[in-house]
Design a protein around this motif. Structure first.
Motif, PDB file in Angstrom:
ATOM      1  N   UNK A   5       0.825  -1.213   0.000  1.00  0.00           N
ATOM      2  CA  UNK A   5       0.000   0.000   0.000  1.00  0.00           C
ATOM      3  C   UNK A   5       0.857   1.259   0.000  1.00  0.00           C
ATOM      4  N   UNK A   6       0.409   2.252  -0.760  1.00  0.00           N
ATOM      5  CA  UNK A   6       1.040   3.579  -0.791  1.00  0.00           C
ATOM      6  C   UNK A   6       2.526   3.526  -1.132  1.00  0.00           C
ATOM      7  N   UNK A   7       2.908   2.567  -1.983  1.00  0.00           N
ATOM      8  CA  UNK A   7       4.328   2.390  -2.291  1.00  0.00           C
ATOM      9  C   UNK A   7       4.716   2.901  -3.664  1.00  0.00           C
ATOM     10  N   UNK A   8       3.750   3.340  -4.458  1.00  0.00           N
ATOM     11  CA  UNK A   8       4.074   3.786  -5.812  1.00  0.00           C
ATOM     12  C   UNK A   8       4.935   5.032  -5.757  1.00  0.00           C
ATOM     13  N   UNK A   9       6.074   4.980  -6.442  1.00  0.00           N
ATOM     14  CA  UNK A   9       7.002   6.102  -6.475  1.00  0.00           C
ATOM     15  C   UNK A   9       7.003   6.696  -7.873  1.00  0.00           C
ATOM     16  N   UNK A  64     -11.255  -1.778  -4.940  1.00  0.00           N
ATOM     17  CA  UNK A  64     -11.133  -2.299  -3.585  1.00  0.00           C
ATOM     18  C   UNK A  64      -9.708  -2.304  -3.089  1.00  0.00           C
ATOM     19  N   UNK A  65      -8.763  -1.988  -3.971  1.00  0.00           N
ATOM     20  CA  UNK A  65      -7.338  -1.961  -3.602  1.00  0.00           C
ATOM     21  C   UNK A  65      -6.701  -0.660  -4.111  1.00  0.00           C
ATOM     22  N   UNK A  66      -7.461   0.423  -4.102  1.00  0.00           N
ATOM     23  CA  UNK A  66      -6.994   1.657  -4.729  1.00  0.00           C
ATOM     24  C   UNK A  66      -5.752   2.242  -4.067  1.00  0.00           C
ATOM     25  N   UNK A  67      -5.431   1.812  -2.851  1.00  0.00           N
ATOM     26  CA  UNK A  67      -4.204   2.312  -2.218  1.00  0.00           C
ATOM     27  C   UNK A  67      -2.973   1.553  -2.696  1.00  0.00           C
ATOM     28  N   UNK A  68      -3.164   0.593  -3.582  1.00  0.00           N
ATOM     29  CA  UNK A  68      -2.049  -0.183  -4.141  1.00  0.00           C
ATOM     30  C   UNK A  68      -1.975   0.123  -5.634  1.00  0.00           C
ATOM     31  N   UNK A  69      -0.957   0.863  -6.036  1.00  0.00           N
ATOM     32  CA  UNK A  69      -0.834   1.328  -7.406  1.00  0.00           C
ATOM     33  C   UNK A  69       0.512   0.891  -7.983  1.00  0.00           C
ATOM     34  N   UNK A  70       0.503   0.478  -9.252  1.00  0.00           N
ATOM     35  CA  UNK A  70       1.746   0.105  -9.936  1.00  0.00           C
ATOM     36  C   UNK A  70       1.767   0.758 -11.313  1.00  0.00           C
ATOM     37  N   UNK A  71       2.966   1.015 -11.806  1.00  0.00           N
ATOM     38  CA  UNK A  71       3.129   1.621 -13.118  1.00  0.00           C
ATOM     39  C   UNK A  71       3.681   0.631 -14.134  1.00  0.00           C
TER      40      UNK A  71
END
Length: 508
Positions: A217-221, A382-389
């Motif tokens: 969670x909240x790890x996208x840089x 349901x997992x919007x706090x987990x983002x990947x590019x």
């Protein structure tokens, strides 16, 4: 800047979509791929596949277009056309790379001598013409552009990092560094694929996917794509309802980056909003067109590369350039929902966008260019706090695949476009402000939601993967996702958007 008013072919939407059928490997399409085995491991109780030695060779060329700055308006059409020809050269070189595996297996110098060397010479000829066109129109061309002529072959698991430039990678493209192009080739020397997910194209591979539960969670840089709005400044929003391309408006053009060039994108786009979108549409055509938006004052064009499910479906463009002939195969997936919203600035009021403002966000060539301009965010509902590019998410049953992009929202106050289609716009800084005297305009945010069954990943294999359409040499990597926008709101509506946002209201 003038726009070509010449019109061309009937939109692809008028073609009949073929029924589901297995797409034949061959038929002039890009059909080569070869993947080494991947290691399968358990991580936090969830299955995750990592590539042990994925070695899909591709063509890596410096992006000349991103390095061009001083182009007089009257030369931009010619320069854009030359750059589009360069893209076609790379596509042709990749096709040759993909269809000469037997020759490569028998000659370690084949890629350098037969593909990269000739490609460099063709690119140099175009760069020379670009320099001449710029200088002839009263500009001053960069004398160092010739250094960008050379390309190289390299394994697919070596993405360039940062900068948005290939730097030294392009300097050695003299045809002697083609050894990388040998990696991951046909191990049997018989031209047959040993492991291509059964679909006959290069990518995506198992390592392009990640279980959403394995994303912290909240790890996208991300250096880009910051949300401009917040608790301060102009806190309102304006939502425009434009559908999900119910009119089946598809083509492989790019009106912004390659005006006047048929198949300038080399991949197929979804279009919502303006209904006169092709490479030959003028500003006048856009202003006179119909729109799919509920508010008829919004004739803006919003477009993005389609997602496809590589399930063997033979789509209407299975044999076309931009479609199956360039490795973009399978069932086109329309979003279940397309949320198009404009938001404000954390630092104060926003000003109106000029009509016909053009904005490109993300980079269709991020796999070879590096991630400096990458600006897509993949997640699951349901997992919007987990983002990947740089990965496609594997979502649990009942969860939608989410695809989100926040556009640049700082405008130079003068230009509706720029020579590289980027310099007239910028992202907000960390504090939400605009640098270098740029002005805050409403920030466009697009959120697409898809109903996609999660692909199966087992023993380094991915079955029925989904993927974004891409330039052939970009191998359908998720980091190449991008989005395009041309503002064609009438003046009254744009003023309404600005007033709503600055008043802190939520409007549509």
């Amino acid at each position: 800047m003038g726009r070509n008013t010449r019109k061309r072919r009937t939109p692809l939407a008028t073609k009949i979509v073929a029924g589901a059928a297995a797409l034949a490997v061959g038929g002039g399409g890009l059909v080569w791929a070869n993947f080494y085995a991947s290691a399968h491991e358990e991580h936090g109780g969830h299955n995750r596949t990592r590539s042990a030695a994925a070695q899909v060779a591709t063509i890596d060329c410096p992006d000349v277009g991103q390095q061009i700055r001083d182009v007089p308006d009257r030369a931009r059409g010619e320069v854009d056309g030359e750059l589009a020809t360069m893209d076609s050269q790379i596509t042709d070189a990749y096709q040759r790379l993909a269809t000469t595996r037997r020759a490569q297996a028998g000659d370690a110098q084949f890629v350098g001598n037969s593909i990269l060397g000739p490609l460099k010479e063709r690119r140099k000829a175009i760069i020379d013409r670009i320099q001449l066109e710029i200088n002839r129109a009263g500009g001053r061309a960069d004398d160092n552009l010739d250094e960008l002529a050379g390309c190289q072959g390299r394994p697919a698991d070596q993405m360039q990092n940062g900068g948005g430039q290939n730097g030294g990678d392009g300097q050695n493209g003299d045809g002697q560094n083609g050894g990388d192009g040998q990696n991951g080739g046909d191990q049997n020397g018989d031209g047959q694929n040993q492991d291509d997910n059964g679909n006959g194209v290069a990518g995506p591979v198992a390592d392009d996917f990640i279980d959403i539960n394995d994303v912290q969670p909240n790890s996208r840089n991300s250096r880009n794509g910051l949300a401009a709005n917040g608790d301060g400044g102009s806190t309102g929003t304006f939502t425009t309802e434009c559908g999900v391309n119910e009119n089946n408006l598809f083509n492989s053009d790019n009106l912004i980056a390659a005006p006047g060039v048929d198949n300038g994108a080399h991949h197929t786009h979804d279009y919502v909003g303006n209904q006169d979108n092709d490479a030959f549409s003028s500003d006048q055509d856009l202003a006179a067109a119909d729109t799919s938006c509920q508010n008829q004052g919004d004739k803006s064009t919003y477009y993005w590369p389609v997602l496809r499910l590589q399930d063997g479906t033979q789509e209407f463009d299975a044999g076309d350039q931009g479609g199956g002939a360039e490795g973009n195969i399978g069932k086109i997936l329309k979003p279940a929902q397309a949320e198009i919203k404009f938001v404000g600035s954390r630092q104060g009021d926003v000003v109106a966008m000029p009509k016909f403002l053009r904005v490109i966000t993300g980079d269709a060539k991020s796999f070879t260019n590096g991630d400096a301009n990458a600006n897509s965010s993949w997640s699951c509902s349901g997992f919007e706090d987990r983002q990947v590019t740089d990965k496609y998410p594997l979502c649990p049953e009942g969860s939608q695949v989410l695809r989100t992009i926040n556009f640049q929202s700082c405008w130079d106050g003068q230009n509706i476009d720029s020579a590289n289609h980027r310099d007239h716009m910028a992202f907000v800084q960390e504090d939400g402000s605009c640098a270098n005297g740029f002005q805050a305009v409403p920030q466009l945010q697009i959120r697409l939601a898809y109903d996609i069954p999660a692909p199966t990943v087992e023993n380094g294999q991915v079955q029925n993967p989904y993927a974004v359409d891409s330039f052939p040499e970009q191998l359908h990597k998720p980091i190449t996702d991008h989005n395009d926008f041309i503002n064609v709101m009438d003046e009254d509506l744009m003023n309404e958007v600005v007033d709503c946002i600055n008043r802190g209201e939520d409007c549509q």
